[in-house]
Design a protein around this motif. Sequence first.
Motif, PDB file in Angstrom:
ATOM      1  N   ILE A  82       7.288  -8.152   3.224  1.00 16.34           N
ATOM      2  CA  ILE A  82       6.161  -7.832   2.338  1.00 16.34           C
ATOM      3  C   ILE A  82       4.833  -7.935   3.076  1.00 16.34           C
ATOM      4  N   THR A  83       4.663  -9.012   3.852  1.00 18.81           N
ATOM      5  CA  THR A  83       3.384  -9.201   4.539  1.00 18.81           C
ATOM      6  C   THR A  83       3.168  -8.164   5.640  1.00 18.81           C
ATOM      7  N   LEU A  84       4.240  -7.771   6.319  1.00 15.22           N
ATOM      8  CA  LEU A  84       4.112  -6.701   7.316  1.00 15.22           C
ATOM      9  C   LEU A  84       3.682  -5.396   6.649  1.00 15.22           C
ATOM     10  N   PHE A  85       4.296  -5.090   5.513  1.00  8.18           N
ATOM     11  CA  PHE A  85       3.963  -3.861   4.783  1.00  8.18           C
ATOM     12  C   PHE A  85       2.506  -3.897   4.322  1.00  8.18           C
ATOM     13  N   LEU A  86       2.091  -5.018   3.714  1.00  7.54           N
ATOM     14  CA  LEU A  86       0.718  -5.124   3.231  1.00  7.54           C
ATOM     15  C   LEU A  86      -0.287  -5.099   4.381  1.00  7.54           C
ATOM     16  N   ALA A  87       0.062  -5.762   5.488  1.00  5.24           N
ATOM     17  CA  ALA A  87      -0.836  -5.778   6.647  1.00  5.24           C
ATOM     18  C   ALA A  87      -1.008  -4.370   7.218  1.00  5.24           C
ATOM     19  N   LYS A  88       0.077  -3.622   7.247  1.00  3.42           N
ATOM     20  CA  LYS A  88      -0.001  -2.241   7.750  1.00  3.42           C
ATOM     21  C   LYS A  88      -0.867  -1.387   6.842  1.00  3.42           C
ATOM     22  N   ILE A  89      -0.703  -1.545   5.508  1.00  4.97           N
ATOM     23  CA  ILE A  89      -1.526  -0.781   4.566  1.00  4.97           C
ATOM     24  C   ILE A  89      -3.002  -1.134   4.744  1.00  4.97           C
ATOM     25  N   ILE A  90      -3.287  -2.430   4.866  1.00  6.47           N
ATOM     26  CA  ILE A  90      -4.684  -2.872   5.027  1.00  6.47           C
ATOM     27  C   ILE A  90      -5.268  -2.363   6.339  1.00  6.47           C
ATOM     28  N   SER A  91      -4.446  -2.323   7.390  1.00  7.10           N
ATOM     29  CA  SER A  91      -4.958  -1.926   8.712  1.00  7.10           C
ATOM     30  C   SER A  91      -5.381  -0.463   8.768  1.00  7.10           C
ATOM     31  N   ILE A  92      -4.817   0.368   7.900  1.00  9.88           N
ATOM     32  CA  ILE A  92      -5.167   1.803   7.933  1.00  9.88           C
ATOM     33  C   ILE A  92      -6.310   2.135   6.983  1.00  9.88           C
ATOM     34  N   ILE A  93      -6.813   1.148   6.241  1.00 12.37           N
ATOM     35  CA  ILE A  93      -7.970   1.378   5.379  1.00 12.37           C
ATOM     36  C   ILE A  93      -9.197   1.543   6.267  1.00 12.37           C
ATOM     37  N   PRO A  94      -9.940   2.635   6.122  1.00 13.45           N
ATOM     38  CA  PRO A  94     -11.064   2.881   7.040  1.00 13.45           C
ATOM     39  C   PRO A  94     -12.244   1.942   6.833  1.00 13.45           C
ATOM     40  N   SER A  95     -12.461   1.483   5.609  1.00 11.36           N
ATOM     41  CA  SER A  95     -13.623   0.654   5.315  1.00 11.36           C
ATOM     42  C   SER A  95     -13.359  -0.813   5.649  1.00 11.36           C
ATOM     43  N   LYS A  96     -14.211  -1.416   6.473  1.00 11.93           N
ATOM     44  CA  LYS A  96     -14.070  -2.829   6.814  1.00 11.93           C
ATOM     45  C   LYS A  96     -14.297  -3.719   5.591  1.00 11.93           C
ATOM     46  N   GLY A  97     -15.207  -3.290   4.713  1.00 12.90           N
ATOM     47  CA  GLY A  97     -15.466  -4.053   3.506  1.00 12.90           C
ATOM     48  C   GLY A  97     -14.246  -4.130   2.599  1.00 12.90           C
ATOM     49  N   LEU A  98     -13.538  -2.993   2.445  1.00 11.24           N
ATOM     50  CA  LEU A  98     -12.329  -2.987   1.621  1.00 11.24           C
ATOM     51  C   LEU A  98     -11.223  -3.821   2.261  1.00 11.24           C
ATOM     52  N   LYS A  99     -11.118  -3.769   3.588  1.00  9.76           N
ATOM     53  CA  LYS A  99     -10.133  -4.602   4.283  1.00  9.76           C
ATOM     54  C   LYS A  99     -10.381  -6.079   3.986  1.00  9.76           C
ATOM     55  N   THR A 100     -11.633  -6.489   4.108  1.00 12.91           N
ATOM     56  CA  THR A 100     -11.982  -7.883   3.834  1.00 12.91           C
ATOM     57  C   THR A 100     -11.705  -8.245   2.390  1.00 12.91           C
ATOM     58  N   LEU A 101     -12.004  -7.321   1.471  1.00  9.85           N
ATOM     59  CA  LEU A 101     -11.781  -7.575   0.044  1.00  9.85           C
ATOM     60  C   LEU A 101     -10.307  -7.798  -0.248  1.00  9.85           C
ATOM     61  N   PHE A 102      -9.443  -6.925   0.258  1.00 12.11           N
ATOM     62  CA  PHE A 102      -8.004  -7.042  -0.005  1.00 12.11           C
ATOM     63  C   PHE A 102      -7.428  -8.299   0.641  1.00 12.11           C
ATOM     64  N   ARG A 103      -7.852  -8.613   1.859  1.00  7.50           N
ATOM     65  CA  ARG A 103      -7.382  -9.840   2.511  1.00  7.50           C
ATOM     66  C   ARG A 103      -7.804 -11.075   1.711  1.00  7.50           C
ATOM     67  N   THR A 104      -9.027 -11.040   1.203  1.00  9.97           N
ATOM     68  CA  THR A 104      -9.527 -12.175   0.417  1.00  9.97           C
ATOM     69  C   THR A 104      -8.745 -12.342  -0.870  1.00  9.97           C
ATOM     70  N   ILE A 105      -8.480 -11.240  -1.568  1.00  6.98           N
ATOM     71  CA  ILE A 105      -7.721 -11.298  -2.822  1.00  6.98           C
ATOM     72  C   ILE A 105      -6.330 -11.863  -2.586  1.00  6.98           C
ATOM     73  N   LEU A 106      -5.673 -11.410  -1.519  1.00 10.24           N
ATOM     74  CA  LEU A 106      -4.322 -11.888  -1.225  1.00 10.24           C
ATOM     75  C   LEU A 106      -4.328 -13.340  -0.744  1.00 10.24           C
TER      76      LEU A 106
END
Length: 292
Positions: A82-106
Motif C-alpha cells: 500500500i505504501t509503495l503504491f501511495l508513494a508512487k502516486i504522490i511522486s508523480i503529482i506535479p505540484s509540490k504543495g499537493l505532495k506535501t498536503l497528501f503526505r501530511t494527511i497520511l
Amino acid sequence: MKNNRFVASVLIPGFIFLIIFSVFPVAYGLGISFFDYNPASSYQEFLGLENYKRLLTDKVFWISVKNTVVFCVIAVTANIIITLFLAKIISIIPSKGLKTLFRTILFIPCIAPMVGTSMVWKYGIVGTDGGLLNRIMSIFGMVPRNWYLTTWQMLAIIIVYTLWADIGYNVVLFTAGIEAVPKVFDEAAELDGAGPIRRFIMIKLPLMGRTFVFVAIMTMANYFQMFAQFSVFVPDGGRNNAAMVLTNYVYRTSFGSYDMGYASAIAAGLFVIVFIVAMIQNRIMRADWSYE
C-alpha cells in the motif's frame, strides 16, 4: 589526538545512556526469567530453565506465536504494498504543495496517540451498539455482529486499524526513496519503450534497495512489538485467544498473574523470534550500504 578526544567526548555519554536504559534492562529482564519472580514477595526462588521448559508446553504461548507471526506477515506485506503504491502516486503529482498536503494527511494518524485512536475505533467503528461497521452492515440488510466474539475477523480488524494508523511513516520514506532515484534512468528506460509499471519495477525498485530493506526490517521489528491496539481491542486475547499476541501475553502474565519470571521468559522468546526474522530479512534483502 584532539579528534579522538572529541569523538570520545561525543560518543561516551551516548554509550552510557544506552547501557543504562537499554542493555541493563534487557540483561535484568533475562535474569528475572530464571526466577519465580514476584515483586510482592521478598523471596525469589531460583528456577533455572524451568520457565523456558514451561514455554514448550504452554498452548497459549504457541497460539500467541502463531497470531503474532500471522499478524506481522499480513500487516507488513500489506503495509509495504500500500505504501509503495501511495508513494508512487504522490511522486508523480506535479505540484509540490499537493505532495506535501497528501503526505501530511497520511502522516497525521502516525502522530496521534495509538491508545486514543484505538479507543475511537473500538467504540465508534467496531462497537456492537452504534458502531459504524454494524451500521453499514444494516444498510445492506445484514445482521449486526458482536465483533469481539469473532476469531479471525477480530484479528483482521486490528490489522486494518494498524495499517490506517501506520502507513503514513512508510509513505514518507518511500516517497523520498523514489524521488532520490535519478530521473535519467527512468527517461532512458522510457526511450527504450518500457511502460510506467515496468520502469517502476525494473528500474526504481532495485535502485531503492536501501530504502526498501530499511522499511521492511524496521516495520517487521516494530509490528512484532505492537501492543497498544491489542490491549485496547482485546485485552483478554479475544475469543479462544484468537487475537492474543506475544506482547499482550507478556503484559497479562506479568501484571495480571504477577508471574514476572515467566513473563520475562516469554519476552526472551519474543526477542529471539524478532532477532531471527531480522537476520533472515537482512540476508534475503541485502543492500550495498557502502559508498565508493
